[in-house]
Write a protein that holds these residues in place. Structure first.
Motif, PDB file in Angstrom:
ATOM      1  N   VAL A   1     -11.423  -8.199  -5.980  1.00  0.00           N
ATOM      2  CA  VAL A   1     -11.239  -9.397  -5.511  1.00  0.00           C
ATOM      3  C   VAL A   1      -9.904  -9.450  -4.730  1.00  0.00           C
ATOM      4  O   VAL A   1      -8.933  -8.767  -5.194  1.00  0.00           O
ATOM      5  N   GLN A   2      -9.914  -9.898  -3.371  1.00  0.00           N
ATOM      6  CA  GLN A   2      -8.844  -9.810  -2.524  1.00  0.00           C
ATOM      7  C   GLN A   2      -7.837 -10.888  -2.915  1.00  0.00           C
ATOM      8  O   GLN A   2      -8.053 -11.806  -3.174  1.00  0.00           O
ATOM      9  N   GLY A   3      -6.394 -10.528  -2.796  1.00  0.00           N
ATOM     10  CA  GLY A   3      -5.427 -11.393  -3.208  1.00  0.00           C
ATOM     11  C   GLY A   3      -4.744 -11.834  -1.877  1.00  0.00           C
ATOM     12  O   GLY A   3      -5.325 -11.923  -0.948  1.00  0.00           O
ATOM     13  N   ALA A   4      -3.403 -11.918  -2.066  1.00  0.00           N
ATOM     14  CA  ALA A   4      -2.626 -12.364  -0.928  1.00  0.00           C
ATOM     15  C   ALA A   4      -2.303 -11.457   0.165  1.00  0.00           C
ATOM     16  O   ALA A   4      -2.181 -10.277  -0.168  1.00  0.00           O
ATOM     17  N   ARG A   5      -2.271 -11.833   1.273  1.00  0.00           N
ATOM     18  CA  ARG A   5      -1.827 -10.953   2.383  1.00  0.00           C
ATOM     19  C   ARG A   5      -0.301 -10.619   2.198  1.00  0.00           C
ATOM     20  O   ARG A   5       0.355 -11.563   1.800  1.00  0.00           O
ATOM     21  N   LEU A   6       0.068  -9.264   2.893  1.00  0.00           N
ATOM     22  CA  LEU A   6       1.146  -8.909   2.703  1.00  0.00           C
ATOM     23  C   LEU A   6       2.410  -9.885   3.195  1.00  0.00           C
ATOM     24  O   LEU A   6       3.493 -10.225   2.465  1.00  0.00           O
ATOM     25  N   GLY A   7       2.060 -10.519   4.330  1.00  0.00           N
ATOM     26  CA  GLY A   7       3.095 -11.588   4.783  1.00  0.00           C
ATOM     27  C   GLY A   7       3.310 -13.012   4.071  1.00  0.00           C
ATOM     28  O   GLY A   7       4.227 -13.360   4.046  1.00  0.00           O
ATOM     29  N   THR A   8       2.367 -13.230   3.331  1.00  0.00           N
ATOM     30  CA  THR A   8       2.263 -14.562   2.414  1.00  0.00           C
ATOM     31  C   THR A   8       2.531 -14.174   0.984  1.00  0.00           C
ATOM     32  O   THR A   8       2.502 -15.066   0.179  1.00  0.00           O
ATOM     33  N   ALA A   9       2.607 -13.078   0.692  1.00  0.00           N
ATOM     34  CA  ALA A   9       2.606 -12.624  -0.988  1.00  0.00           C
ATOM     35  C   ALA A   9       4.040 -13.059  -1.505  1.00  0.00           C
ATOM     36  O   ALA A   9       4.011 -12.959  -2.693  1.00  0.00           O
ATOM     37  N   GLY A  10       4.905 -13.135  -0.646  1.00  0.00           N
ATOM     38  CA  GLY A  10       6.359 -13.232  -1.357  1.00  0.00           C
ATOM     39  C   GLY A  10       6.807 -11.799  -1.761  1.00  0.00           C
ATOM     40  O   GLY A  10       6.467 -10.861  -1.437  1.00  0.00           O
TER      41      GLY A  10
ATOM     42  N   PHE B   1      -6.546  -5.334   6.766  1.00  0.00           N
ATOM     43  CA  PHE B   1      -6.115  -6.030   5.384  1.00  0.00           C
ATOM     44  C   PHE B   1      -4.909  -5.267   4.853  1.00  0.00           C
ATOM     45  O   PHE B   1      -5.078  -4.075   4.357  1.00  0.00           O
ATOM     46  N   ASP B   2      -3.601  -5.791   4.831  1.00  0.00           N
ATOM     47  CA  ASP B   2      -2.560  -5.322   4.265  1.00  0.00           C
ATOM     48  C   ASP B   2      -2.191  -6.495   2.984  1.00  0.00           C
ATOM     49  O   ASP B   2      -1.801  -7.408   3.472  1.00  0.00           O
ATOM     50  N   GLY B   3      -1.984  -6.107   1.885  1.00  0.00           N
ATOM     51  CA  GLY B   3      -1.698  -6.865   0.781  1.00  0.00           C
ATOM     52  C   GLY B   3      -2.082  -6.532  -0.596  1.00  0.00           C
ATOM     53  O   GLY B   3      -2.202  -5.355  -0.664  1.00  0.00           O
ATOM     54  N   THR B   4      -2.727  -7.534  -1.496  1.00  0.00           N
ATOM     55  CA  THR B   4      -2.830  -7.282  -2.826  1.00  0.00           C
ATOM     56  C   THR B   4      -4.493  -7.383  -3.040  1.00  0.00           C
ATOM     57  O   THR B   4      -5.284  -8.078  -2.326  1.00  0.00           O
ATOM     58  N   ALA B   5      -4.935  -6.565  -3.933  1.00  0.00           N
ATOM     59  CA  ALA B   5      -6.256  -6.760  -4.522  1.00  0.00           C
ATOM     60  C   ALA B   5      -6.404  -6.352  -5.979  1.00  0.00           C
ATOM     61  O   ALA B   5      -5.424  -5.636  -6.449  1.00  0.00           O
ATOM     62  N   THR B   6      -7.341  -6.943  -6.531  1.00  0.00           N
ATOM     63  CA  THR B   6      -7.638  -6.536  -8.453  1.00  0.00           C
ATOM     64  C   THR B   6      -8.847  -5.754  -8.205  1.00  0.00           C
ATOM     65  O   THR B   6      -9.928  -6.589  -7.809  1.00  0.00           O
TER      66      THR B   6
ATOM     67  N   GLY C   1       0.835  -1.376   4.166  1.00  0.00           N
ATOM     68  CA  GLY C   1       0.596  -0.943   5.439  1.00  0.00           C
ATOM     69  C   GLY C   1      -0.359   0.211   5.850  1.00  0.00           C
ATOM     70  O   GLY C   1      -0.587   1.252   4.844  1.00  0.00           O
ATOM     71  N   GLY C   2      -1.218   0.258   6.892  1.00  0.00           N
ATOM     72  CA  GLY C   2      -2.023   1.522   7.010  1.00  0.00           C
ATOM     73  C   GLY C   2      -3.237   1.296   6.031  1.00  0.00           C
ATOM     74  O   GLY C   2      -3.677   0.204   5.531  1.00  0.00           O
ATOM     75  N   GLY C   3      -3.941   2.361   5.587  1.00  0.00           N
ATOM     76  CA  GLY C   3      -4.976   2.339   4.704  1.00  0.00           C
ATOM     77  C   GLY C   3      -4.601   1.673   3.381  1.00  0.00           C
ATOM     78  O   GLY C   3      -3.346   2.021   2.841  1.00  0.00           O
ATOM     79  N   GLY C   4      -5.490   1.288   2.588  1.00  0.00           N
ATOM     80  CA  GLY C   4      -5.418   0.553   1.352  1.00  0.00           C
ATOM     81  C   GLY C   4      -6.212   0.772   0.134  1.00  0.00           C
ATOM     82  O   GLY C   4      -7.499   1.035   0.688  1.00  0.00           O
ATOM     83  N   GLY C   5      -5.858   0.446  -0.787  1.00  0.00           N
ATOM     84  CA  GLY C   5      -6.878   0.352  -2.075  1.00  0.00           C
ATOM     85  C   GLY C   5      -7.048   1.556  -2.725  1.00  0.00           C
ATOM     86  O   GLY C   5      -6.233   2.666  -2.559  1.00  0.00           O
TER      87      GLY C   5
END
Length: 181
Positions: free
Chosen positions: A119-128, A16-21, A91-95
């Motif tokens: 809580v997982q949010g949007a994936r990087l490619g779809t986050a805008g 997973f690459d993207g957002t999380a809260t 990209g790569g490791g996250g959190g």
């Protein structure tokens, strides 16, 4: 939270690459709330915005940068307090991760923050387009303005020529194709 989210063993975060809260709640006495000085989170890979009881206390960019935010007076109160950390992994490791567990640092001692809900949010490619704090690094809007435009003061301008540098080592082929006799 000592591990990157790709190392949790959760298939939803494995690639997973993207957002999380991240959200934690902590019960404080009046004395603890008054003595709170800083919030220690560890590393947020890559970008974070951190809120305490709905008020932003910090935001940083950097995949290997420790997050340690001073807490303004009155940020915390007696009773239940909520800490929210929005994280963007590009990209790569996250959190959130690190050697020391997250904690509220008090004038004397600390209060650990062991329980976090993620809580997982949007994936990087779809986050805008991800909004960035305007003061971050050399790419920030106010940094560019304050460093390059504001010093011109009241000088009237009819036009601007911008020289970004000459990357001859990187673009020798393009220069040769463009400018060869």
């Amino acid at each position: 939270m000592s591990k990157l989210w790709e190392q949790w063993g959760d298939p939803a975060y494995a690639q997973f690459d993207g957002t999380a809260t991240y959200t934690a709640t902590v019960q404080l006495s009046a004395a603890q709330a008054k003595a709170a000085r800083a919030l220690r989170l560890g590393v947020a890979d890559d970008i974070d915005q951190t809120l305490v009881n709905g008020r932003t206390v910090g935001a940083s960019v950097g995949w290997n940068t420790q997050r340690h935010y001073a807490l303004p007076a009155g940020s915390l109160h007696a009773g239940v307090n909520t800490i929210t950390v929005h994280v963007l992994d590009t990209g790569g490791g996250g959190g959130l991760h690190g050697d020391k567990p997250p904690a509220l640092e008090l004038a004397q001692g600390e209060v650990s923050l062991p329980q976090w809900r993620v809580v997982q949010g949007a994936r990087l490619g779809t986050a805008g387009k991800i909004p960035m704090p305007p003061w971050i690094a050399a790419s920030g809007l106010t940094t560019l303005y304050n460093g390059m435009i504001a010093p011109l003061g009241d000088i009237p301008l009819a036009g601007v020529a911008w020289y970004q540098g000459n990357p001859t080592r990187v673009m020798q082929w393009a220069i040769a194709a463009c400018c060869a006799p």
